[in-house]
Design a protein around this motif. Structure first.
Motif, short mmCIF file in Angstrom:
data_model
loop_
_atom_site.label_atom_id
_atom_site.label_comp_id
_atom_site.label_asym_id
_atom_site.label_seq_id
_atom_site.Cartn_x
_atom_site.Cartn_y
_atom_site.Cartn_z
N UNK A 255 0.80 -1.22 0.00
CA UNK A 255 0.00 0.00 0.00
C UNK A 255 0.83 1.27 0.00
N UNK A 256 0.15 2.37 -0.31
CA UNK A 256 0.77 3.69 -0.33
C UNK A 256 0.21 4.53 0.82
N UNK A 257 1.05 5.28 1.53
CA UNK A 257 0.56 6.15 2.60
C UNK A 257 -0.26 7.32 2.06
N UNK A 258 -1.33 7.65 2.77
CA UNK A 258 -2.16 8.81 2.46
C UNK A 258 -2.23 9.70 3.69
N UNK A 259 -2.49 10.99 3.49
CA UNK A 259 -2.58 11.91 4.61
C UNK A 259 -3.86 11.73 5.40
N UNK A 260 -4.91 11.26 4.72
CA UNK A 260 -6.19 11.03 5.39
C UNK A 260 -7.00 9.98 4.63
N UNK A 261 -7.95 9.40 5.31
CA UNK A 261 -8.81 8.38 4.69
C UNK A 261 -9.84 9.06 3.80
N UNK A 262 -10.05 8.46 2.62
CA UNK A 262 -11.09 8.93 1.72
C UNK A 262 -11.99 7.75 1.37
N UNK A 263 -13.19 8.06 0.94
CA UNK A 263 -14.15 6.99 0.65
C UNK A 263 -13.71 6.18 -0.57
N UNK A 264 -13.67 4.84 -0.40
CA UNK A 264 -13.29 3.93 -1.48
C UNK A 264 -14.39 2.88 -1.62
N UNK A 265 -14.95 2.78 -2.82
CA UNK A 265 -16.05 1.84 -3.05
C UNK A 265 -15.58 0.52 -3.67
N UNK A 266 -14.36 0.47 -4.17
CA UNK A 266 -13.82 -0.75 -4.77
C UNK A 266 -13.27 -1.64 -3.66
#
Length: 344
Positions: free
Chosen positions: A264-275
């Motif tokens: 996985x890749x780091x993100x600054x915050x969680x975003x909605x993922x439908x997949x």
């Protein structure tokens, strides 16, 4: 009846005046500019010659976050091309490289849905120092039919603004690359250290792969591209909006015929993922034994043995293994890794 004749006469007169004035307007426009950038031509040219790089900083494409692309082989240099689509999956236009001379010059043809003839952009590069390059832009707009010329709205200001903004984006991108190169040059390889890490959010995939020879690396490359493409295409993330990819696995499985891992890749915050193919992994603050490794991916085992030996010597209870790819995994097999063994 007289009013009708007057209206017809006035219409003909207005049309004639419009046609006469339009005939004196330019059927196309040419704009030029010269800029000096504080980067070597060897660093700049690949950003222009590879269309996948080009779309990441050029304002025409970067300003349309809803655009998505189809790239065509050879992907860079002469005869490479792309088609770009809007959010409704409607074709908006095509971009081709018609001429390319390494570190010297490139000629692009841009076709849009509203113009049969292309915009022609020529970019020339002149090396004036090891870290300075002069770039000369020459843009020629398509020939416009007489009746459409008054509505030909491309102006010198448009050209200048787009160019300046594009080069700012390019400079920021290259600046980050240079900073990364400096950081990489300062790494101490094969030295074991203790490091603390804070909270982190990863978005990626859970995978199982064969562990025979280079099968694992090929599988990692496949999933690296899969997750990165999802971030950039589906979630519309720029490269500076996510971090360096991490592979998480059980170190005890490294000798097995099959390895299960999370990538996985780091993100600054969680975003909605439908997949549902993509899942989040949350990392809490922990302490790690780390070692940096550079070389063939299979050769990392010797560095891992050093980590395991150090943990055993210090009588440490350990958890999962984290492999951070400081450079994207590639078919060449050469990698630069930060190997971290979790201390429980």
């Amino acid at each position: 009846m007289r009013w009708f004749k007057f209206a017809v006469f006035f219409g003909i007169f207005a049309f004639a005046a419009y046609y006469f004035s339009a005939s004196y307007m330019e059927d196309s426009k040419t704009f030029s500019s010269k800029k000096e950038l504080n980067y070597s031509v060897e660093k700049l040219f690949p950003q222009f010659n590879n269309l996948q790089n080009f779309t990441k900083w050029n304002t025409f494409f970067k300003g349309h976050k809803n655009y998505h692309y189809s790239f065509f082989t050879p992907y860079e240099g002469k005869n490479s091309g792309l088609t770009y689509y809007n959010e409704k999956n409607e074709r908006e236009g095509d971009l081709f490289i018609k001429f390319s001379e390494e570190n010297r010059a490139i000629r692009y043809y841009l076709y849009t849905e509203t113009n049969v003839n292309p915009f022609i952009l020529e970019v020339k590069f002149k090396k004036i120092a090891t870290d300075k390059t002069v770039i000369t832009y020459l843009l020629k707009t398509p020939k416009i039919p007489i009746m459409s010329r008054p509505f030909h709205v491309v102006s010198e200001d448009d050209f200048t603004d787009n160019l300046n903004n594009s080069l700012v984006n390019l400079s920021n991108l290259l600046s980050n690359k240079v900073d990364k190169e400096i950081q990489m040059s300062r790494l101490k390889f094969d030295s074991i250290m203790v490091e603390n890490e804070g909270n982190s959010i990863l978005l990626g995939v859970n995978v199982s792969s064969s562990n025979k020879k280079d099968a694992l690396l090929k599988n990692i490359i496949l999933n690296h591209n899969k997750v990165k493409n999802f971030l950039q295409t589906d979630l519309q993330k720029e490269e500076d909006e996510f971090g360096t990819p991490v592979l998480i696995t059980d170190p005890n499985s490294l000798k097995d015929k099959e390895v299960s891992y999370y990538y996985g890749f780091p993100l600054s915050k969680k975003i909605n993922v439908t997949d549902n193919n993509f899942i989040y992994r949350y990392l809490t603050p922990k302490k790690y034994l780390i070692i940096y490794y550079k070389g063939n991916y299979l050769g990392r085992i010797n560095s891992l043995k050093k980590l395991f030996a150090e943990a055993k010597k210090e009588e440490l209870k350990t958890g999962q293994l984290y492999e951070t790819f400081l450079e994207p995994p590639s078919e060449s097999g050469e990698v630069t890794l930060k190997l971290a063994l979790e201390i429980l």
